[in-house]
Enzyme design. Structure first.
Site, PDB file in Angstrom:
ATOM      1  N   GLY A 219       0.839  -1.202   0.000  1.00 44.66           N
ATOM      2  CA  GLY A 219       0.000   0.000   0.000  1.00 44.66           C
ATOM      3  C   GLY A 219       0.868   1.243   0.000  1.00 44.66           C
ATOM      4  O   GLY A 219       2.064   1.168  -0.241  1.00 44.66           O
ATOM      5  N   ASN A 220       0.265   2.390   0.242  1.00 49.86           N
ATOM      6  CA  ASN A 220       1.061   3.619   0.355  1.00 49.86           C
ATOM      7  C   ASN A 220       0.377   4.561   1.335  1.00 49.86           C
ATOM      8  O   ASN A 220      -0.693   4.264   1.853  1.00 49.86           O
ATOM      9  CB  ASN A 220       1.267   4.253  -1.024  1.00 49.86           C
ATOM     10  N   ARG A 221       1.006   5.704   1.582  1.00 46.47           N
ATOM     11  CA  ARG A 221       0.594   6.560   2.687  1.00 46.47           C
ATOM     12  C   ARG A 221      -0.456   7.607   2.313  1.00 46.47           C
ATOM     13  O   ARG A 221      -0.741   8.500   3.101  1.00 46.47           O
ATOM     14  CB  ARG A 221       1.825   7.249   3.276  1.00 46.47           C
ATOM     15  N   SER A 222      -1.037   7.505   1.144  1.00 45.12           N
ATOM     16  CA  SER A 222      -2.049   8.484   0.759  1.00 45.12           C
ATOM     17  C   SER A 222      -3.234   8.443   1.730  1.00 45.12           C
ATOM     18  O   SER A 222      -3.724   7.372   2.081  1.00 45.12           O
ATOM     19  CB  SER A 222      -2.545   8.175  -0.658  1.00 45.12           C
ATOM     20  N   ALA A 285      -3.381   7.814  -5.247  1.00 51.30           N
ATOM     21  CA  ALA A 285      -1.994   7.331  -5.333  1.00 51.30           C
ATOM     22  C   ALA A 285      -2.084   5.860  -5.728  1.00 51.30           C
ATOM     23  O   ALA A 285      -2.147   4.966  -4.875  1.00 51.30           O
ATOM     24  CB  ALA A 285      -1.301   7.500  -3.994  1.00 51.30           C
TER      25      ALA A 285
END
Ligand code: C5P
Length: 408
Positions: A219-222, A285
């Protein structure tokens, strides 16, 4: 920020109504910040608020007697509650509890604060704070939608640790952010015109999760905050809005159709299912790579190292821009850690976008998880730098620019 605050709040009469929640202590700091910005402040408290903070504390900070009851004959003799409601240039309710929202939405006037809110013609701003389940409850969200529909400004709440040891949306916004929100409202009462009426806007927001196995993902931090704010703003300008949201815990903006997705592939499908549309805003993102073949069972640890076999995901934005049929404007976002302008302009051309919004990530107080941001928009023969500030204000300003570019 201080200079700007002075110009918009200087000499303004702000009536701060304090609701009964643990966050009431932060309202003390808010009084100081409002006065620092040049506002004249009077405070009214609900009965519940007085269990958390004393009227005397507010009196000491505001420099005026704190109002606590409709039935206080001495206070009423010096300034009746209707007079106080008329005195206010703006009412700010912080913290606004679930109970207060319900009362306001339904027009109750069974205590001083609710009576003041009903008797005033001044604009009202509310900064909610409550347990996250209470915030997300459909009853609370319906009350909020009602209040928003009446033009009430909603500031926050923030996502994060709550008093009860849980975490989620429900934290009172920081006093400085509440002041920034008031400034934004004063400076440019968010447009609620019909500049986008008759147009359909599709917005993607948040991260994507690419499953590695049944329990793990990439995943990512968006946070999704920017995309959600843009969707809300476009809706206020009269557009029909479809918000394709990756996995985030954010409330759905009023009047917006939300489609929840998890992976880049699902987001791709949901975005194209929402077409035809007039405007696409790719604020999500999206993962660039996804596991070639997610494991059916939990991957066991064995060797010292593990190599992941990843394949490219579809570039949703580039595909959308390539099928220009019917689309009037395609907007992308670029989160960069360096050479922001260079990379953003490169993407504008490579993805054949009409507009790209670039911001620097990996710096303190901005970017992915923050409520604040600093950004610059680029188009073929121009650019606009947005003053750093809350994402809600930046979203309004970005939608202003989109309206301008549509007409260009
Ligand atoms: O090239 P980069 O990923 O930095 O571009 C970011 C922009 O492209 C964002 O607007 C994002 O929503 C979009 N994007 C996309 N699909 C991908 C990757 C990025 O729509 N697979």
């Amino acid at each position: 920020m201080a200079k700007e605050s002075e110009s918009h709040l200087k000499g303004r009469h702000v009536l701060l109504c304090v609701g009964g929640g643990i966050a009431a202590y932060k309202a003390l700091e808010l009084v100081r910040r409002l006065r620092d910005a040049g506002a004249e402040v009077q405070v009214a408290m609900t009965a519940g608020a007085q269990h958390f903070v004393t009227p005397l504390s507010f009196q000491a900070l505001s420099g005026s007697p704190t109002r606590t009851s409709l039935w206080d004959s001495a206070a009423e003799a010096s300034m009746g509650h209707i007079e106080l409601a008329r005195w206010a240039d703006r009412i700010v309710i912080a913290p606004a509890t679930a109970d207060l929202l319900a009362k306001l939405a339904n027009g109750f006037a069974d205590d001083l604060v609710t009576t003041l809110c009903l008797a005033t013609t001044a604009p009202i701003s509310i900064a909610p704070a409550m347990n996250h389940r209470m915030w997300l409850h459909p009853a609370t969200q319906a009350n909020l939608a009602t209040l928003r529909g009446r033009g009430v400004q909603v500031i926050g709440p923030e996502d994060g640790p709550l008093a009860e040891g849980e975490s989620g949306p429900g934290r009172l916004s920081e006093p400085e952010d509440i002041v920034a929100g008031l400034l934004a409202a004063n400076a440019a009462t968010p447009a609620t015109d019909n500049a986008l009426k008759g147009l359909k806007v599709v917005v993607s927001a948040g991260p994507t999760y690419e499953d590695l196995d049944p329990v793990r993902y990439l995943g990512n931090r968006s946070s999704g905050k920017m995309g959600f704010a843009v969707a809300a703003s476009a809706r206020r300008r009269g557009a029909e809005v479809v918000l394709v949201a990756g996995p985030v815990h954010l409330p759905t903006p009023a009047g917006v159709k939300r489609v929840d997705v998890r992976s880049a592939a699902q987001m791709h499908e949901a975005v194209f299912a929402a077409f035809p549309a007039d405007i696409y805003i790719g604020a999500a993102a999206v993962a660039d790579y996804t596991p070639r073949a997610p494991a059916a069972n939990k991957i066991k640890k064995s060797n010292e190292s593990l190599a992941l076999d990843l394949v490219r995901t579809p570039d949703i934005l580039a595909e959308v821009a390539a099928q220009t049929q019917g689309l009037k404007l395609v907007v992308g976002f670029a989160a960069e850690t360096e050479n922001v302008a260079g990379y953003a302009r490169g993407k504008l051309v490579a993805k054949r976008l009409d507009l790209i919004v670039a911001n620097r990530v990996g710096v303190a107080d901005g970017g992915f998880e923050s409520d604040q941001n600093a950004m610059t928009a680029f188009w073929q023969d121009g650019e606009r730098v947005f003053a750093p500030g809350p994402k809600t204000r930046l979203a309004d300003e970005l939608v202003d620019l989109i309206v301008e570019r549509l007409d260009a």
